[in-house]
Design an enzyme around this catalytic site. Structure first.
Site, PDB file in Angstrom:
ATOM      1  N   GLY A 178     -47.065  -6.512  20.311  1.00 25.71           N
ATOM      2  CA  GLY A 178     -46.648  -7.350  21.427  1.00 25.71           C
ATOM      3  C   GLY A 178     -47.712  -8.305  21.937  1.00 25.71           C
ATOM      4  CD  GLU A 179     -52.558  -7.472  21.783  1.00 20.16           C
ATOM      5  OE1 GLU A 179     -53.022  -8.376  22.503  1.00 20.16           O
ATOM      6  OE2 GLU A 179     -52.655  -6.259  22.043  1.00 20.16           O
TER       7      GLU A 179
ATOM      8  CG  ASP B  82     -48.503   3.062  16.432  1.00 17.41           C
ATOM      9  OD1 ASP B  82     -48.366   1.828  16.522  1.00 17.41           O
ATOM     10  OD2 ASP B  82     -49.022   3.612  15.461  1.00 17.41           O
TER      11      ASP B  82
ATOM     12  CG  ASP C  34     -49.826  -2.760  11.487  1.00 14.52           C
ATOM     13  OD1 ASP C  34     -50.164  -3.227  12.582  1.00 14.52           O
ATOM     14  OD2 ASP C  34     -49.550  -1.570  11.287  1.00 14.52           O
TER      15      ASP C  34
END
Ligand code: GLA
Length: 542
Positions: free
Chosen positions: A298-299, A319, A256
């Site tokens: 998705g950055e 999320d 993450d």
């Protein structure tokens, strides 16, 4: 914020959902009872790296006792007739077709699975379980063991689910130690090795337990000092952590972004990509295959560099919780923009499934919305990570998770994710080509009233006659020419497979059935608008 018509419609729809859902027919269980004859539900290609341990369970349904056999296993691999596990290591890179047979008193099934030994793993989207949506910060080793037991008890492994993954909160958390003493204590040992919290007394023992069930084990970390839940991350300990995960025997890492922005350096692409390239390299150095699942929402167009970073899948959105807006807008919009990056070993991750009781809202989706959720995730070739408390799973949810014809779409060996090929007022059509020469279509009703959704073959460049099979009901519908339509209740999705019949084909200028998608604009405003629309409470559950 730009208020679009679509945004207003979504907000109104969500307000009216509780009332309107009572008006539209709910589909109930469509998946037929499991057939007595054996069926092998394995993907047709399975990737492993040379010399790395293999743990492949042959997923077979049908009435037990079922006898199985494997022919053509390469040197180094063994098949256990009782556990139906292929284990061992295959040293020499190459493609090894193995013919599996399963038979019982009612019949026989055969399937060739090609073991592809080389650099690529995860040749079909990973399927399994992740504890986050079920327990969030309340997870423990005991709960993970029960989850693994339940995966077997409910036969999820027989349908191809193979990972059993811990998410956040197996580590300590100094910031929460006061309120929760199980998270207290030194975060790392003197030599820097990560020290799990007291709810996870034996990480290796847990992985061994999961493996003993024929499943694979996964865990979670963050490249920052702390995870999204405020637990210890891997910052400045990346290599050491990768080694520890491998020594414990883990097979999957979800990584993450949270808190990394506090320590990130560089600009633009470098800022976003660096920690993933780093961990990707360190995982690759380990003597076992560890799926690398990038989780940074998705950055920076992750689908364009996730593979280079060593990833097999990457989240493409924030999320997804069990809310209609999240399913239809957040998950699917993000995949819609990235479908052309999907291929074997490279998967757009629409986030974990929110079917069944989650810790968030205990089932906020209507039955029809659940069909749309599962149908779209399979069409988009997303990883399928079950995200509910398996101890509380109900028959309806199980039926959604175990429809083998639907799962086969997700696991199709081409890995060609669906694109949204047609769209009108309150309806969408998604399509993807499949390895057997057929194409899958999802007809999505985004309004909460029943209506017939029809599309003309000419609009998609299709010619001739097509034989249609309803995948949820596992029933042939007959042959169609010129157009196809079906009556679909509110917020539901009709999932079908089109097999070419007489004179069937595509216009010669088309590469595959998805080509029409290029004619529709991507709706980038929509995801943003809906993110704001869905930050309020879920009207149906609160
Ligand atoms: C982020 C991720 C979630 C989950 C939590 C854990 O929000 O997107 O999927 O892993 O962190 O804290």
């Amino acid at each position: 914020m730009k208020i679009t018509g679509r945004f207003i419609a979504a907000a109104l729809m969500s307000l009216a959902a509780a009332v309107a859902s009572a008006d539209t027919r709910q589909l109930g269980i469509l998946t037929p009872p499991e057939a007595k004859t054996p069926r092998i539900n394995a993907p047709s290609r399975y990737g492993a790296r040379p010399g790395h341990p293999i743990l492949f369970k042959l997923p077979v349904t049908g009435e037990e006792p079922i006898a199985t056999e494997a022919r053509g296993l390469p040197e180094g691999a063994q098949f256990n007739l009782e556990t139906r596990l292929v284990t061992g290591e295959i040293a020499v890179p190459g493609e090894y077709p193995v013919v599996f047979t399963a038979w019982n008193a009612h019949g026989k099934a055969e399937k060739t699975v090609t073991f592809v030994i080389g650099e690529k793993i995860c040749l079909t989207p990973p399927m399994g379980y992740n504890a986050w949506n079920a327990f969030a910060g309340g997870v423990s080793e005991a709960k993970m063991r029960i989850a693994a037991d339940k995966m077997i008890e409910f036969g999820l492994d027989r349908h191809g689910y193979s990972y059993c993954n811990i998410d956040d909160f197996w580590q300590k958390s100094p910031s929460q130690a006061k309120d929760d003493p199980t998270l207290s204590g030194p975060e790392r040992h003197e030599d820097g090795t990560i020290w799990p919290n007291s709810r996870f007394p034996n990480m290796k023992g847990l992985a061994d337990y999961i493996h003993s069930k024929g499943l694979k084990a996964g865990l979670y970390s963050s490249p920052g000092p702390y995870t999204c839940g405020g637990c210890t991350g891997s910052w400045l300990h990346e290599l050491q952590d990768a080694k520890t995960y491998a020594q414990w025997g883990y097979d999957y890492l979800k990584y993450d972004w949270c808190s990394y922005s506090q320590v990130a350096t560089g600009k633009g692409r470098e800022y976003h990509t660096r920690p993933y390239f780093l961990m990707g390299r360190f995982l690759r150095m380990q003597p076992r295959d560890i799926v690398f699942s990038l989780c940074q929402y998705g950055e920076c167009d992750v689908a364009t560099w996730g593979e280079a970073a060593g990833g097999q899948c990457w989240r493409v959105s924030y999320d997804v919780k069990d809310r209609w807006e999240h399913v239809i807008e957040r998950g699917s919009d993000a995949c819609e923009k990235n479908w052309f990056h999907s291929k074997p070993g490279c998967w757009n991750d629409a986030d974990m499934l929110v079917l069944g009781r989650t810790v968030w809202s205990k089932g906020c989706l209507t039955q029809n919305e659940c069909y749309t959720h599962m149908s779209l995730w399979c069409m988009m070739a997303s990883p399928l990570m079950i995200g509910c408390d398996l101890s509380l799973i109900d028959d309806f949810t199980l039926s959604l998770l175990t429809n083998d014809e639907v799962l086969a779409i997700d696991q199709d060996e081409l890995g060609a994710a669906a694109a949204r090929v047609l769209r009108g007022d309150g309806w969408e059509i998604w399509a993807r080509p499949l390895v057997d020469g057929s194409s899958a279509f999802a007809l999505v009703n985004t309004l909460n009233v029943e209506r017939v959704i029809t599309f003309s073959f000419a609009a998609l460049g299709m010619r001739g006659k097509w034989k249609v099979r309803d995948l949820w009901r596992q029933k042939d519908e007959g042959e169609f020419e010129g157009s196809y339509g079906f009556s679909i209740p509110g917020h539901a999705t009709h999932l079908v497979k089109f097999f070419p019949g007489e004179g069937a084909g595509l216009k010669p200028c088309l590469k595959d059935i998805r080509d029409n998608a290029w004619r529709l604009p991507f709706d980038s405003d929509r995801a943003k608008a809906v993110q704001e629309a869905s930050s309020g409470p879920c009207s149906r559950c609160d």
